[in-house]
Write a protein that holds these residues in place. Sequence first.
Motif, mmCIF file in Angstrom:
data_model
loop_
_atom_site.group_PDB
_atom_site.id
_atom_site.type_symbol
_atom_site.label_atom_id
_atom_site.label_comp_id
_atom_site.label_asym_id
_atom_site.label_seq_id
_atom_site.Cartn_x
_atom_site.Cartn_y
_atom_site.Cartn_z
ATOM 1 N N SER A 1 0.839 -1.205 0.000
ATOM 2 C CA SER A 1 0.000 0.000 0.000
ATOM 3 C C SER A 1 0.873 1.254 0.000
ATOM 4 C CB SER A 1 -0.985 0.005 1.167
ATOM 5 O OG SER A 1 -0.319 -0.177 2.391
ATOM 6 N N ASP A 2 1.964 1.277 0.766
ATOM 7 C CA ASP A 2 2.865 2.433 0.778
ATOM 8 C C ASP A 2 3.667 2.517 -0.517
ATOM 9 O OD1 ASP A 2 2.057 3.288 3.275
ATOM 10 O OD2 ASP A 2 3.703 2.307 4.339
ATOM 11 N N SER A 3 4.259 1.409 -0.929
ATOM 12 C CA SER A 3 5.125 1.412 -2.113
ATOM 13 C C SER A 3 4.371 1.801 -3.377
ATOM 14 C CB SER A 3 5.759 0.037 -2.311
ATOM 15 O OG SER A 3 6.655 -0.235 -1.267
ATOM 16 N N SER A 4 3.151 1.322 -3.512
ATOM 17 C CA SER A 4 2.404 1.594 -4.748
ATOM 18 C C SER A 4 2.011 3.063 -4.861
ATOM 19 C CB SER A 4 1.178 0.690 -4.853
ATOM 20 O OG SER A 4 0.246 1.002 -3.843
ATOM 21 N N LYS A 5 1.923 3.771 -3.741
ATOM 22 C CA LYS A 5 1.580 5.199 -3.773
ATOM 23 C C LYS A 5 2.710 6.037 -4.361
ATOM 24 C CE LYS A 5 -1.150 5.065 0.435
ATOM 25 N NZ LYS A 5 -1.134 5.419 1.863
ATOM 26 N N TYR A 6 3.949 5.593 -4.127
ATOM 27 C CA TYR A 6 5.104 6.423 -4.462
ATOM 28 C C TYR A 6 5.929 5.880 -5.626
ATOM 29 C CZ TYR A 6 3.765 8.156 0.078
ATOM 30 O OH TYR A 6 3.035 8.652 1.124
ATOM 31 N N SER A 7 5.461 4.815 -6.242
ATOM 32 C CA SER A 7 6.220 4.216 -7.332
ATOM 33 C C SER A 7 5.337 4.067 -8.564
ATOM 34 C CB SER A 7 6.728 2.839 -6.912
ATOM 35 O OG SER A 7 7.312 2.173 -8.010
ATOM 36 N N MET A 8 5.945 4.266 -9.718
ATOM 37 C CA MET A 8 5.228 4.062 -10.978
ATOM 38 C C MET A 8 5.520 2.680 -11.548
ATOM 39 S SD MET A 8 3.410 6.664 -11.370
ATOM 40 C CE MET A 8 2.858 6.457 -13.045
ATOM 41 N N SER A 9 6.175 1.850 -10.775
ATOM 42 C CA SER A 9 6.537 0.508 -11.239
ATOM 43 C C SER A 9 5.286 -0.251 -11.684
ATOM 44 C CB SER A 9 7.233 -0.259 -10.112
ATOM 45 O OG SER A 9 7.567 -1.555 -10.539
ATOM 46 N N PRO A 10 5.344 -0.931 -12.843
ATOM 47 C CA PRO A 10 4.183 -1.675 -13.317
ATOM 48 C C PRO A 10 3.934 -2.974 -12.537
ATOM 49 C CG PRO A 10 6.015 -1.935 -14.830
ATOM 50 C CD PRO A 10 6.455 -0.961 -13.791
ATOM 51 N N TYR A 11 4.991 -3.448 -11.831
ATOM 52 C CA TYR A 11 4.785 -4.630 -10.984
ATOM 53 C C TYR A 11 5.765 -4.631 -9.829
ATOM 54 C CZ TYR A 11 8.783 -7.403 -12.714
ATOM 55 O OH TYR A 11 10.031 -7.884 -13.003
ATOM 56 N N PHE A 12 5.387 -5.375 -8.785
ATOM 57 C CA PHE A 12 6.183 -5.501 -7.581
ATOM 58 C C PHE A 12 6.328 -6.977 -7.243
ATOM 59 C CE2 PHE A 12 3.805 -1.559 -7.320
ATOM 60 C CZ PHE A 12 4.752 -0.628 -6.915
ATOM 61 N N ILE A 13 7.513 -7.392 -6.828
ATOM 62 C CA ILE A 13 7.692 -8.725 -6.264
ATOM 63 C C ILE A 13 7.291 -8.586 -4.808
ATOM 64 C CG2 ILE A 13 9.323 -10.558 -5.710
ATOM 65 C CD1 ILE A 13 10.983 -9.532 -8.154
ATOM 66 N N ILE A 14 6.329 -9.401 -4.376
ATOM 67 C CA ILE A 14 5.773 -9.233 -3.029
ATOM 68 C C ILE A 14 5.828 -10.530 -2.226
ATOM 69 C CG2 ILE A 14 4.253 -7.295 -3.626
ATOM 70 C CD1 ILE A 14 1.911 -9.377 -3.782
ATOM 71 N N ILE A 15 5.833 -10.333 -0.915
ATOM 72 C CA ILE A 15 5.670 -11.420 0.042
ATOM 73 C C ILE A 15 4.310 -11.179 0.687
ATOM 74 C CG2 ILE A 15 6.580 -12.562 2.102
ATOM 75 C CD1 ILE A 15 8.568 -12.517 -0.283
ATOM 76 N N VAL A 16 3.452 -12.190 0.635
ATOM 77 C CA VAL A 16 2.111 -12.060 1.214
ATOM 78 C C VAL A 16 2.140 -12.635 2.614
ATOM 79 C CG1 VAL A 16 -0.335 -12.619 0.934
ATOM 80 C CG2 VAL A 16 1.108 -12.326 -1.094
ATOM 81 N N LYS A 17 1.742 -11.811 3.576
ATOM 82 C CA LYS A 17 1.673 -12.238 4.971
ATOM 83 C C LYS A 17 0.541 -13.240 5.103
ATOM 84 C CE LYS A 17 0.913 -10.297 9.548
ATOM 85 N NZ LYS A 17 0.572 -9.063 10.274
#
Length: 144
Positions: free
Chosen positions: A126-142
């Motif tokens: 939620s924080d990263s997507s607000k400040y980045s224009m990256s089309p995708y993120f590698i994520i770890i799901v809790k």
Amino acid sequence: MKTIALRYSENFAPDEGTILSHQKLIDLNGYVWYGKLGTAISTKVAHEILENEDPKILLIHSGKQDRYWAHISEISKDLPPLNDFPEYYRDIREKFKCWFRVKSFEKAPKEIMSQCYVASSNSTLSDSSKYSMSPYFIIIVKEE
């Protein structure tokens, strides 16, 4: 669980929208190929996603609140057969560098963005997507 979150928009989609147009082919064929514009994900990341017990990717509607899990069975850099993806992709199909074979879509919970952490920064999606224009993120799901 390690996976990716992809942004999507309705720029090219028909009036019914991206998810519904893909769902129609799932209803017809039992699967659909979902294309990722631009750079393909790495072979290593694709392998990590497919190693999950239930491989899935998170789709984030840009500028909207819609979030979907796309349950997948395959990832490919090769163009799938024309009838295996929505018709509106056909004129721009060469722009898709990575394809996900989707078995089903599932609406993600509202709080999903705060349950995912970007692997490179350990900050919430939620924080990263607000400040980045990256089309995708590698994520770890809790895990819940």
